[in-house]
Design a protein around this motif. Structure first.
Motif, PDB file in Angstrom:
ATOM      1  N   GLN A 118       0.407  -1.133  -0.081  1.00 63.07           N
ATOM      2  CA  GLN A 118       0.050  -0.545   0.356  1.00 63.07           C
ATOM      3  C   GLN A 118       0.524   1.412  -0.179  1.00 63.07           C
ATOM      4  O   GLN A 118       0.849   2.346  -0.774  1.00 63.07           O
ATOM      5  CB  GLN A 118      -0.635  -0.116   1.218  1.00 63.07           C
ATOM      6  N   LEU A 119       2.248   1.208   0.810  1.00 55.30           N
ATOM      7  CA  LEU A 119       3.058   2.793   0.683  1.00 55.30           C
ATOM      8  C   LEU A 119       3.293   2.662   0.026  1.00 55.30           C
ATOM      9  O   LEU A 119       3.890   3.591  -1.097  1.00 55.30           O
ATOM     10  CB  LEU A 119       3.833   2.436   2.127  1.00 55.30           C
ATOM     11  N   LEU A 120       4.275   1.844  -0.882  1.00 58.06           N
ATOM     12  CA  LEU A 120       5.097   1.189  -2.095  1.00 58.06           C
ATOM     13  C   LEU A 120       4.160   1.994  -3.093  1.00 58.06           C
ATOM     14  O   LEU A 120       4.453   2.167  -3.976  1.00 58.06           O
ATOM     15  CB  LEU A 120       5.074  -0.163  -2.752  1.00 58.06           C
ATOM     16  N   LYS A 121       2.556   1.553  -3.696  1.00 59.86           N
ATOM     17  CA  LYS A 121       1.690   2.256  -4.640  1.00 59.86           C
ATOM     18  C   LYS A 121       1.946   3.773  -4.584  1.00 59.86           C
ATOM     19  O   LYS A 121       1.610   3.766  -5.407  1.00 59.86           O
ATOM     20  CB  LYS A 121       0.136   1.413  -4.161  1.00 59.86           C
ATOM     21  N   LYS A 122       1.824   4.035  -3.223  1.00 54.86           N
ATOM     22  CA  LYS A 122       1.345   5.302  -3.395  1.00 54.86           C
ATOM     23  C   LYS A 122       3.045   6.339  -3.328  1.00 54.86           C
ATOM     24  O   LYS A 122       2.528   7.225  -4.403  1.00 54.86           O
ATOM     25  CB  LYS A 122       1.490   6.541  -1.539  1.00 54.86           C
ATOM     26  N   ALA A 123       3.938   5.905  -3.974  1.00 55.80           N
ATOM     27  CA  ALA A 123       4.550   5.918  -4.536  1.00 55.80           C
ATOM     28  C   ALA A 123       5.481   5.341  -5.831  1.00 55.80           C
ATOM     29  O   ALA A 123       6.375   6.682  -7.238  1.00 55.80           O
ATOM     30  CB  ALA A 123       6.218   6.322  -3.583  1.00 55.80           C
ATOM     31  N   GLY A 124       4.072   5.035  -6.075  1.00 54.85           N
ATOM     32  CA  GLY A 124       3.785   3.862  -7.836  1.00 54.85           C
ATOM     33  C   GLY A 124       4.960   2.878  -7.968  1.00 54.85           C
ATOM     34  O   GLY A 124       5.293   3.034  -9.375  1.00 54.85           O
ATOM     35  N   PHE A 125       5.358   2.293  -6.995  1.00 54.79           N
ATOM     36  CA  PHE A 125       6.067   1.175  -7.319  1.00 54.79           C
ATOM     37  C   PHE A 125       4.532  -0.106  -6.334  1.00 54.79           C
ATOM     38  O   PHE A 125       4.270  -0.299  -6.077  1.00 54.79           O
ATOM     39  CB  PHE A 125       7.339   1.189  -6.437  1.00 54.79           C
ATOM     40  N   GLU A 126       5.076  -1.618  -7.697  1.00 52.32           N
ATOM     41  CA  GLU A 126       4.404  -2.506  -7.433  1.00 52.32           C
ATOM     42  C   GLU A 126       5.050  -3.112  -6.377  1.00 52.32           C
ATOM     43  O   GLU A 126       4.667  -3.919  -5.686  1.00 52.32           O
ATOM     44  CB  GLU A 126       3.669  -3.203  -8.570  1.00 52.32           C
ATOM     45  N   ALA A 127       6.386  -3.246  -6.339  1.00 53.51           N
ATOM     46  CA  ALA A 127       7.285  -4.095  -5.321  1.00 53.51           C
ATOM     47  C   ALA A 127       8.387  -3.232  -5.033  1.00 53.51           C
ATOM     48  O   ALA A 127       9.185  -2.010  -5.680  1.00 53.51           O
ATOM     49  CB  ALA A 127       7.767  -5.578  -6.339  1.00 53.51           C
TER      50      ALA A 127
END
Lengths: 414, 306
Positions: A154-163
């Motif tokens: 969820q946090l990574l998604k906020k920065a545009g990352f999947e993994a």
């Protein structure tokens, strides 16, 4: 007279019926001293109960020693007293070499059925327990692990990352973006050098070379500099006792921990585990490498031969694929034998949750941790130095040079 | 009177019936003496001997003379640990003496909350060290723990508590004080209750204020109690290591919580340097013996008994 006859008959009958029972030898009672508490301790006790119920020749009694250091402490006290503390010791991978070097552990290679069992271990565990390759083996793997990346999608998604990135070299930019987008540090970096070992090995470096720490060599310095930059720009923090809770609470996006930390993280995360926790490989520099961790089983010298054989039987039972599978399902340690990996039930189990097989996937790239007796003490000095760099802003190179110089004496010990 | 005379007359004691002197006392002393010699004095002497060897508990110890002591005096870790320990011991002792006495005054005051206060002050003493460590780890979590939440509510910046070298020792001092202050407070309370009431009443009749009574009468009369508290607190704090173990600071960050007791533990049981750890223990023993001697000398000169 009649009464006397009755007594004699009764005694004769009892003797006749009791004879076979008396002829059967009593089970050998042995003690396993272990250092894992909490849920893992409960699992060990349940495993012992299962073994005791499965046969009648050996009775295993579990004795909890608080921690791996506690096991060592009691083992040392037993050695000093000339009376081994237990028949079987759970010794952390970095701790058994010193006891073996002092001749305090039984050479397991001399025990019946050793070769058949030992050949079934993954090569990395054979290298770890026979570092000299001389065929003498003083400890066999049991609860072994390697570090993985736990991340919050969820946090990574906020920065545009999947993994998270696969390589450390991509981490700086990634960490900066995560921090910017979420306001929380992207990763917690441990000062305990287990993850450092993996990163240094992956950069073609060594932790110990030529009888001294090799952290002042370019490969290791690159690792430390990369991490230091992230800590100094605020996109990473130094791991502390609260890191797991912080990770579960979404206060840090990534933590690097043992595969066996999964049950603990899962318990803390509760319902949010599936949505907030994912597992990925340990990042690397040039090539993937992970260090092996966990503990081994060793039989101390000085116990009666029937106890040695009983302890050995228990070790053999623990390493059967079925018992390994039962153990892994509860603890998420990696399978130490190849036969466990081949079990269909194991392969099916890996598919039940994301990331369950990450430790297993990393095994082909696993490397034993340094086995030098002086390294145990050097670990504490490495921690202190890294904390000094990260928390006191000490310049990297002078601090590392000082560390290498002051720990050199440790590697000259007998 | 006759009964009292009988019990205070040495001739009437049963020791005399066994022939008097040491021979007579020996049968009574022997069980305790055997236990003391076996479990106190022999280990002490053994530690002293091992401090001159390279003992690692794995091989027979070899005599190395003063090598461990030389190494100790040249060791940066030891000197750092000594400084940390001295700071810790002095700070905790000062807090326990000062605030322990203040709490005793409060606990003695007859209010509706007297029992509650006494229970609240003493409760942390009976809390296990492990539980205390867990409570404080939660409280001091730098990432949104209650203490930092409180600081931020007040508009103050959050602290690193146990995770920063500049605050870790102060945090451990705070925890040790919280955990230990109940005992000195109760000792002080007993001391306060032993002060004759007539002295206090006489002073009040003479017009002394509460502060004057405390300063001129109560505190001086508590001097023997203070000596006991000082001694117990200093010895206890110099020997501390359990808190560090369960707080999982591992003596860090950067050695800032590396108390001497923990340093000894690490050397003995993690680094296989029992001989060196014994030298550190002998040093600690001598240090505490010297402190005890200074305290007793001071108490002879300065402590006012009734």
């Amino acid at each position: 007279m009649k009464r006397l006859n009755r007594w004699i008959t009764a005694l004769g009958l009892a003797a006749t019926l009791g004879a076979p029972a008396l002829a059967q030898s009593k089970p050998v009672e042995i003690t396993l001293m272990y250092g894992l508490g909490g849920r893992l301790g409960e699992i060990i006790r349940a495993t012992i109960d299962r073994y005791n119920k499965s046969q009648t020749e050996v009775v295993v009694r579990g004795e909890f020693a608080d921690s791996y250091e506690g096991v060592l402490q009691k083992a040392l006290a037993g050695i000093a007293a000339g009376q081994p503390a237990a028949d079987l010791l759970q010794l952390e991978v970095a701790l058994w070499p010193r006891l073996a070097a002092a001749g305090q552990l039984t050479d397991l290679a001399t025990l019946p059925g050793f070769k058949a069992m030992y050949d079934g271990f993954w090569p990395v565990f054979r290298r770890q327990t026979d570092p000299d390759g001389d065929g003498k083996v003083y400890a066999v793997p049991w609860n072994n692990s390697n570090p993985v990346t736990y991340y919050n999608p969820q946090l990574l998604k906020k920065a545009g990352f999947e993994a998270p990135p696969k390589r450390w070299t991509e981490y700086r930019e990634f960490a900066r973006k995560v921090k910017e987008a979420t306001g929380v540090p992207a990763l917690a970096i441990p000062s305990f050098p287990w993850v450092l070992e993996g990163a240094v090995f992956s950069n073609d470096g060594e932790m110990v070379r030529g009888g001294r720490l090799a952290l002042n060599e370019p490969a290791a310095l690159e690792v430390i500099n990369t991490w230091t930059q992230m800590i100094r720009d605020g996109s990473a923090v130094v791991e502390n006792a609260n890191t797991t809770q912080d990770f579960v609470a979404g206060k840090v996006a990534i933590t690097f921990q043992s595969v066996a930390s999964r049950p603990g993280i899962k318990a803390l995360a509760g319902d949010k585990f599936k949505s907030n926790v994912r597992v990925a490989n340990l990042p690397y520099f040039k090539k993937p490498v992970v260090p092996v961790g966990g503990a081994t089983l060793a039989i101390p010298k000085g116990i009666p031969q029937d106890h040695v054989l009983a302890a050995w039987k228990f070790i053999q039972w623990l390493n059967t694929p079925e018992q390994q599978l039962a153990w892994i399902k509860e603890t998420n340690y990696v399978p130490v034998t190849r036969a466990t990996n081949d079990l269909r039930a194991f392969q099916s189990y890996l598919l039940t949750e994301q990331g369950l097989g990450q430790g297993m996937l990393q095994l082909p790239t696993a490397r034993p941790r340094p086995a030098d007796p002086g390294y145990v003490q050097a670990i504490q000095e490495i921690r202190k130095t890294l904390e000094d760099i990260w928390l006191n802003n000490r310049p990297v190179e002078p601090a590392i040079n000082d560390l290498v110089n002051r720990t050199q004496a440790l590697f000259k010990q007998p | 009177m006759a009964v009292a005379r009988r019990f205070t007359n040495p001739r009437s004691l049963s020791i005399q019936r066994f022939g008097g002197g040491l021979g007579g006392a020996l049968p009574y002393l022997l069980p305790a003496l055997v236990i003391f010699v076996l479990f106190s004095y022999y280990p002490l002497l053994r530690v002293l001997y091992l401090s001159f060897t390279d003992a690692d508990l794995l091989r027979p110890p070899q005599w190395v003379g003063l090598e461990n002591y030389r190494k100790m005096l040249l060791s940066r870790e030891f000197l750092g640990s000594l400084g940390v320990t001295a700071t810790f011991a002095l700070a905790v002792t000062a807090l326990e003496v000062g605030l322990g006495m203040a709490l005793a005054f409060l606990m003695q005051a007859k209010t509706r909350f007297q029992s509650l206060l006494r229970g609240a002050v003493f409760a942390p003493v009976v809390v296990s060290t492990v539980s205390a460590a867990l409570i404080w780890q939660y409280m001091m979590n730098p990432n949104g723990g209650p203490l930092n939440a409180g600081l931020q509510t007040l508009g103050l910046p959050p602290l690193g508590w146990l995770t920063r070298p500049e605050t870790a020792l102060a945090s451990v001092i705070l925890i040790a004080f919280w955990k230990g202050v109940g005992l000195p407070a109760v000792i002080y309370l007993a001391g306060l209750q032993a002060i004759p009431k007539e002295l206090l009443e006489a002073a009040r009749v003479d017009g002394a204020t509460t502060w004057q009574v405390a300063r001129r009468i109560t505190i001086p009369l508590l001097a023997p109690t203070t000596m006991v508290v000082l001694f117990l607190s200093l010895v206890g704090t110099f020997q501390s290591y359990g808190l560090i173990l369960v707080l999982r600071t591992d003596g860090g960050p950067v050695g800032s919580t590396n108390l001497l007791g923990y340093h000894i533990y690490q050397n003995a049981f993690q680094y296989f340097q029992m001989g060196y750890a014994c030298a550190l223990s002998v040093f600690l023993f001598l240090l505490l013996a010297a402190l005890a001697w200074i305290q007793f000398r001071l108490s002879e000169r300065r402590v006012h008994y009734q």
